[in-house]
Write a protein that holds these residues in place. Structure first.
Motif, PDB file in Angstrom:
ATOM      1  N   TRP A 204      -6.256  12.467   0.180  1.00 42.74           N
ATOM      2  CA  TRP A 204      -7.056  11.361  -0.358  1.00 42.74           C
ATOM      3  C   TRP A 204      -6.523  10.015   0.181  1.00 42.74           C
ATOM      4  O   TRP A 204      -7.302   9.159   0.601  1.00 42.74           O
ATOM      5  CB  TRP A 204      -6.990  11.403  -1.889  1.00 42.74           C
TER       6      TRP A 204
ATOM      7  N   MET B 112       2.416   1.848  -3.384  1.00 43.53           N
ATOM      8  CA  MET B 112       1.394   2.244  -4.358  1.00 43.53           C
ATOM      9  C   MET B 112       0.954   3.687  -4.141  1.00 43.53           C
ATOM     10  O   MET B 112       0.796   4.454  -5.084  1.00 43.53           O
ATOM     11  CB  MET B 112       0.177   1.316  -4.259  1.00 43.53           C
ATOM     12  N   ALA B 113       0.737   4.046  -2.882  1.00 41.34           N
ATOM     13  CA  ALA B 113       0.293   5.410  -2.585  1.00 41.34           C
ATOM     14  C   ALA B 113       1.442   6.402  -2.716  1.00 41.34           C
ATOM     15  O   ALA B 113       1.230   7.590  -2.919  1.00 41.34           O
ATOM     16  CB  ALA B 113      -0.297   5.477  -1.188  1.00 41.34           C
TER      17      ALA B 113
ATOM     18  N   TRP C  17      -4.813   8.542  -9.007  1.00 36.26           N
ATOM     19  CA  TRP C  17      -5.897   8.500  -8.005  1.00 36.26           C
ATOM     20  C   TRP C  17      -6.195   7.056  -7.622  1.00 36.26           C
ATOM     21  O   TRP C  17      -6.416   6.755  -6.461  1.00 36.26           O
ATOM     22  CB  TRP C  17      -7.166   9.164  -8.560  1.00 36.26           C
TER      23      TRP C  17
ATOM     24  N   MET D 239      -4.131   4.428  -7.789  1.00 42.49           N
ATOM     25  CA  MET D 239      -3.015   3.876  -7.001  1.00 42.49           C
ATOM     26  C   MET D 239      -3.081   4.393  -5.560  1.00 42.49           C
ATOM     27  O   MET D 239      -2.879   3.644  -4.605  1.00 42.49           O
ATOM     28  CB  MET D 239      -1.674   4.286  -7.616  1.00 42.49           C
ATOM     29  N   ILE D 240      -3.362   5.692  -5.406  1.00 42.12           N
ATOM     30  CA  ILE D 240      -3.429   6.287  -4.066  1.00 42.12           C
ATOM     31  C   ILE D 240      -4.583   5.670  -3.274  1.00 42.12           C
ATOM     32  O   ILE D 240      -4.444   5.355  -2.090  1.00 42.12           O
ATOM     33  CB  ILE D 240      -3.611   7.822  -4.151  1.00 42.12           C
ATOM     34  N   THR D 241      -5.714   5.474  -3.946  1.00 43.19           N
ATOM     35  CA  THR D 241      -6.890   4.924  -3.261  1.00 43.19           C
ATOM     36  C   THR D 241      -6.613   3.508  -2.764  1.00 43.19           C
ATOM     37  O   THR D 241      -6.829   3.204  -1.582  1.00 43.19           O
ATOM     38  CB  THR D 241      -8.103   4.911  -4.217  1.00 43.19           C
ATOM     39  N   ILE D 242      -6.108   2.657  -3.652  1.00 41.65           N
ATOM     40  CA  ILE D 242      -5.829   1.264  -3.256  1.00 41.65           C
ATOM     41  C   ILE D 242      -4.727   1.251  -2.195  1.00 41.65           C
ATOM     42  O   ILE D 242      -4.800   0.533  -1.204  1.00 41.65           O
ATOM     43  CB  ILE D 242      -5.416   0.411  -4.480  1.00 41.65           C
ATOM     44  N   GLY D 243      -3.700   2.074  -2.418  1.00 40.90           N
ATOM     45  CA  GLY D 243      -2.592   2.143  -1.463  1.00 40.90           C
ATOM     46  C   GLY D 243      -3.077   2.542  -0.076  1.00 40.90           C
ATOM     47  O   GLY D 243      -2.712   1.931   0.930  1.00 40.90           O
TER      48      GLY D 243
ATOM     49  N   PHE E 215      -8.523   7.351   2.652  1.00 43.36           N
ATOM     50  CA  PHE E 215      -8.711   5.925   2.362  1.00 43.36           C
ATOM     51  C   PHE E 215      -7.979   5.023   3.357  1.00 43.36           C
ATOM     52  O   PHE E 215      -8.338   3.863   3.505  1.00 43.36           O
ATOM     53  CB  PHE E 215      -8.380   5.620   0.899  1.00 43.36           C
TER      54      PHE E 215
ATOM     55  N   MET F  76       0.162   8.405  -7.957  1.00 45.55           N
ATOM     56  CA  MET F  76       1.072   8.365  -6.822  1.00 45.55           C
ATOM     57  C   MET F  76       1.466   9.759  -6.395  1.00 45.55           C
ATOM     58  O   MET F  76       1.334  10.703  -7.155  1.00 45.55           O
ATOM     59  CB  MET F  76       2.316   7.594  -7.219  1.00 45.55           C
TER      60      MET F  76
ATOM     61  N   GLY G  41       0.811  -1.219   0.000  1.00 46.66           N
ATOM     62  CA  GLY G  41       0.000   0.000   0.000  1.00 46.66           C
ATOM     63  C   GLY G  41       0.839   1.262   0.000  1.00 46.66           C
ATOM     64  O   GLY G  41       0.570   2.197  -0.746  1.00 46.66           O
TER      65      GLY G  41
END
Lengths: 210, 203
Positions: free
Chosen positions: A112, A91-92, B143, B145-149, A116, B1, A88
């Motif tokens: 964001w 990825m983020a 967006w 990638m950030i959400t899943i991350g 999440f 990212m 994670g």
């Protein structure tokens, strides 16, 4: 200390961290990702130095029973949880500290990611109603429970209690191991530099998620 | 990212960041903040992260004595609980035994305030160095990638009871068994994440 004093100390520490991380662009994601991908170690070196100092200070505290070491048990959930976390954060492009610091810099993407993270935590709290695992913090008894995949509790202090050797001695061994990693990075960087000045290979780029 | 291309001109061309085009955004009017004396020195150039972590490590030694080592995940969980309570109400929140049994909510939970402090400190640092401006990820891929991350980080923290900061800077440095398990997990996870990142970038 009183809870309010704890809160004030935590806020002051957080503020110091926020300023230093923002000004230095230290990033835990970069410390792992850039080392693996670009052979760039700017944040990795900082991570290791921080760990060396903290290992010494915390194990010294544990030797004399000063301070508040983490008390929860380890288990398979520790490995799986951090595995998911590792995917994670790459990825983020930011970890827990990175997200807060970047929200402070005005980054909406970081906000964001943070939202999440909260959603993920809430989703897990719902899932917990079904799986009831890992065992609640208050139910941990520091013993091995293979049926619930719990491996018990051990730290430098328990090693001291069992062996009679001061916790800080184990701490210094760990500092030594971390120092070896640090030295290996310095040597690799020296080789990269030599190769770059020789004109054959590029220097590992200054990575960082900032 | 959360890439930051175009912000720091001194950096070498980081293909990684540029490819995902982070750092786009609207520059606010906060760049022209007057700076004076030693403050100017601190806020005009990038600090060596090794020095930064040395200072943090010593400060963390004091925090360890007062209340406990640096951690972030616990505070975020408490915030999640309070947000859940605000959005869904107390009755619905407590249908999930997690919030009473595993994680009772306490507004004076010290870990929450480390996060608020980091937010405040970073805001001050960014403002004084003229680096505060709104940034938005440009591409849908970012967006996603950030959400899943973010989701994976949230689930991972609650499953393990610790975040990356506790892993590296609290549990491992106290030589807790959980720390070594956590480090092996996060290294494996970061490697898998890096493979995904490589694919996304086409490196």
């Amino acid at each position: 200390m009183s809870p309010v004093a704890d809160v004030i100390a935590a806020f002051m520490f957080g503020t110091l961290v926020g300023i230093l991380v923002q000004r230095s662009r230290f990033c835990n994601v970069a410390a792992l990702r850039d080392a693996m991908l670009f052979r760039s170690y700017r944040s990795t070196k900082a991570l290791l130095v921080g760990m060396m100092i903290m290992t010494f200070l915390f194990t010294l505290g544990e030797t004399f029973g000063i301070g508040h070491p983490v008390q929860f048990d380890s288990g398979l959930n520790t490995v799986i949880g951090l595995f998911l976390f590792g995917i994670g954060m790459v990825m983020a492009g930011a970890c827990t500290v990175g997200t807060w610091v970047r929200v402070g810099e005005g980054n909406i993407g970081a906000l964001w990611a943070l939202i999440f993270t909260f959603v993920g935590m809430f989703a897990f709290s719902m899932l917990y109603s079904v799986i009831h695992w890992p065992p609640a913090y208050g139910l941990m008894d520091h013993k091995v429970h293979l049926r619930s995949l719990q491996f018990g509790f051990a730290n430098a202090r328990t090693l001291q209690d069992e062996t009679g050797i001061p916790a800080v001695v184990f701490g210094l061994i760990q500092v030594g191991v971390l120092a070896l990693f640090y030295r290996a990075i310095l040597r690799r960087e020296a080789r990269q530099k030599a190769a770059a000045t020789g004109g054959s290979a590029p220097v590992g780029e200054e990575g960082g998620c900032h | 990212m959360l890439g930051f291309s175009g912000r720091y001109p001194k950096r070498s061309a980081a293909a990684s960041e540029a490819a995902l085009g982070g750092g786009s955004g609207v520059r606010g009017g906060s760049a022209a903040v007057p700076q004076i004396g030693p403050i100017k020195a601190l806020f005009s150039k990038t600090l060596n992260p090794v020095i930064a972590l040395m200072i943090i490590a010593v400060a963390d030694g004091f925090l360890f004595i007062i209340v406990g080592a640096w951690t972030v995940g616990g505070g975020e969980t408490a915030m999640t609980g309070f947000l859940g309570k605000a959005i869904f109400g107390n009755a619905i929140l407590h249908r999930f035994p997690y919030w009473g049994k595993v994680f009772p909510l306490d507004p004076l939970y010290w870990k929450i305030y480390i996060s608020f402090g980091m937010l405040f400190g970073a805001f001050v640092g960014a403002l004084l160095s003229g680096e505060f401006y709104l940034r938005l990820p440009r591409h849908l891929g970012e967006w996603t990638m950030i959400t899943i991350g973010g989701l994976l980080m949230g689930i991972g923290i609650r499953l393990a009871f610790i975040c990356n900061i506790s892993t590296f800077f609290a549990v491992t440095t106290e030589m807790n068994l959980a720390g070594y398990l956590a480090v092996s997990g996060i290294l494996a996870g970061a490697w898998v994440g890096t493979q995904i990142y490589k694919k996304a970038l086409g490196v």
